[in-house]
Motif scaffolding. Structure first.
Motif, mmCIF file in Angstrom:
data_model
loop_
_atom_site.group_PDB
_atom_site.id
_atom_site.type_symbol
_atom_site.label_atom_id
_atom_site.label_comp_id
_atom_site.label_asym_id
_atom_site.label_seq_id
_atom_site.Cartn_x
_atom_site.Cartn_y
_atom_site.Cartn_z
ATOM 1 N N ASP A 1 0.836 -1.206 0.000
ATOM 2 C CA ASP A 1 0.000 0.000 0.000
ATOM 3 C C ASP A 1 0.868 1.251 0.000
ATOM 4 O O ASP A 1 1.578 1.526 0.966
ATOM 5 C CB ASP A 1 -0.917 -0.017 1.225
ATOM 6 C CG ASP A 1 -1.830 1.199 1.294
ATOM 7 O OD1 ASP A 1 -1.897 1.971 0.308
ATOM 8 O OD2 ASP A 1 -2.478 1.378 2.348
ATOM 9 N N THR B 1 -0.283 -10.295 -2.193
ATOM 10 C CA THR B 1 -1.085 -9.421 -3.058
ATOM 11 C C THR B 1 -1.108 -7.973 -2.586
ATOM 12 O O THR B 1 -1.477 -7.077 -3.342
ATOM 13 C CB THR B 1 -2.533 -9.922 -3.129
ATOM 14 O OG1 THR B 1 -3.143 -9.800 -1.828
ATOM 15 C CG2 THR B 1 -2.587 -11.370 -3.590
ATOM 16 N N GLU C 1 -3.168 -7.007 -0.351
ATOM 17 C CA GLU C 1 -4.556 -6.748 0.068
ATOM 18 C C GLU C 1 -4.631 -6.606 1.588
ATOM 19 O O GLU C 1 -4.067 -7.414 2.335
ATOM 20 C CB GLU C 1 -5.465 -7.881 -0.390
ATOM 21 C CG GLU C 1 -6.911 -7.709 0.044
ATOM 22 C CD GLU C 1 -7.770 -8.925 -0.261
ATOM 23 O OE1 GLU C 1 -8.968 -8.893 0.094
ATOM 24 O OE2 GLU C 1 -7.244 -9.906 -0.827
#
Length: 346
Positions: free
Chosen positions: A127, A161, A163
């Motif tokens: 992120d 990922t 996520e």
């Protein structure tokens, strides 16, 4: 003022000064055969007592932080379980009196840190908005804490990922810092609020809080199963009780030449604390028992491998994956998470 009042005042002053001079400890001092106050662990400087009392010294016993030391042919072996600031004291036995004196010294590491580099094993998405403060694995799930007032959070992350699987946000007044996981509990620090939080690892529900003790601030956290280690921006890494979270002591981070005070995010692996160096592209390898900095990992060039943007910040965040036996590192507002192997430099 009358002559008698002036005379009385002068007499009182003279008596006061004379009484001050009667302190026998002022007539003795610990002397080394070298200048300065810093010594390496295991060093054996010559030692003696400066005596201006005119009295004969019968014997002297030396102590380092109250632990007795041996003297051999006028030399003393300076060694201790932990390094850093120490109190060297002497008990002087002199004509039926016992006089105690002391002086402060700094005990440094016995040898220079070894140099390490890294090789990238894998690169994963991360992120870009995360102001990363703490990273830690529990099994195959990555837990991450982020900072900044109004943007601080605790997260579960799929590291492959990027996520965010679950997230708990902190109130705006708190600036989130490092984390560590003890079974079903997650401990998370805040920066200047002198407060840490306790979370349920499975749900990320907040269970409670704890206050800091003598430590200045909250920076990084890790643990060895029986002790929690906490950095605070100083040369000290504090030791916390894993049940009460109270500070029970500290180690000090030192090289063979100086005290070092920039340990940030922490990870514990096999008796060593891996610590990001604040504002630098490097990581220290610290002996968790003594505080000696045994190695330095140069991460130069890693920051250049992420997307460059105006809010990009420093390297921060280290987690060890015990099954893969590799380290994961990232930085504040980096869009990549790197799986690396740390290797000794040729």
């Amino acid at each position: 003022m009358s002559f008698w009042k002036i005379s009385s005042s002068l007499l009182f002053l003279l008596l006061f000064l004379a009484c001050g001079d009667e302190d026998p400890s002022r007539q003795f001092a610990i002397k080394f055969d070298t200048s300065g106050k810093s010594f390496q662990d295991g060093e054996s400087p010559g030692i003696s007592i400066r005596n201006s009392s005119g009295k004969e010294i019968d014997s002297v016993a030396y102590f380092l932080d109250q632990v007795p030391l041996k003297v051999d042919q006028g030399r003393i072996s300076l060694t201790a379980q932990t390094l850093g600031e120490k109190t060297l004291s002497a008990k002087i036995f002199c004509e039926g009196e016992t006089i105690e004196i002391s002086r402060e010294i700094t005990l440094l590491a016995g040898k220079a840190p070894e140099l390490y580099t890294y090789s990238i094993i894998n690169t994963y998405p991360h992120d870009r908005k995360a102001f990363t403060q703490g990273l830690e694995f529990y099994q195959d799930t990555l837990y991450e804490s982020t900072g900044q007032n109004g943007a601080s959070s605790l997260r579960k992350v799929d590291f492959k990922t990027g996520e965010i699987l679950q997230q708990a946000d902190l109130e705006r007044q708190y600036f989130g810092e490092g984390i560590t996981i003890l079974g079903d509990r997650i401990l998370m620090l805040t920066w200047k609020s002198k407060t840490g939080f306790i979370y349920n690892r499975k749900t990320l529900d907040r269970l409670g809080s704890f206050a800091y003790g003598e430590s200045k601030e909250g920076w990084g956290l890790c643990h060895d199963g029986t002790r929690i280690y906490k950095s605070d921006g100083s040369q000290k890494i504090w030791i916390l009780d894993p049940q009460t979270y109270s500070e029970t002591g500290h180690i000090e981070t030192v090289t063979n030449t100086s005290v070092f005070n920039k340990a940030n995010e922490l990870e514990y692996v096999d008796g060593k604390i891996y610590a990001n160096v604040w504002q630098r592209e490097s990581m220290m390898i610290i002996d968790a028992a003594s505080g000696a900095i045994e190695g330095v990992v140069n991460f130069a060039g890693l920051k250049n491998k992420v997307t460059q943007h105006p809010e990009l910040d420093v390297l921060n965040g280290v987690a060890y994956h015990p099954e893969r036996k590799t380290f994961f590192v990232t930085g504040k507002r980096w869009d990549k998470l790197f799986e690396v192997r740390i290797e000794k430099k040729d």
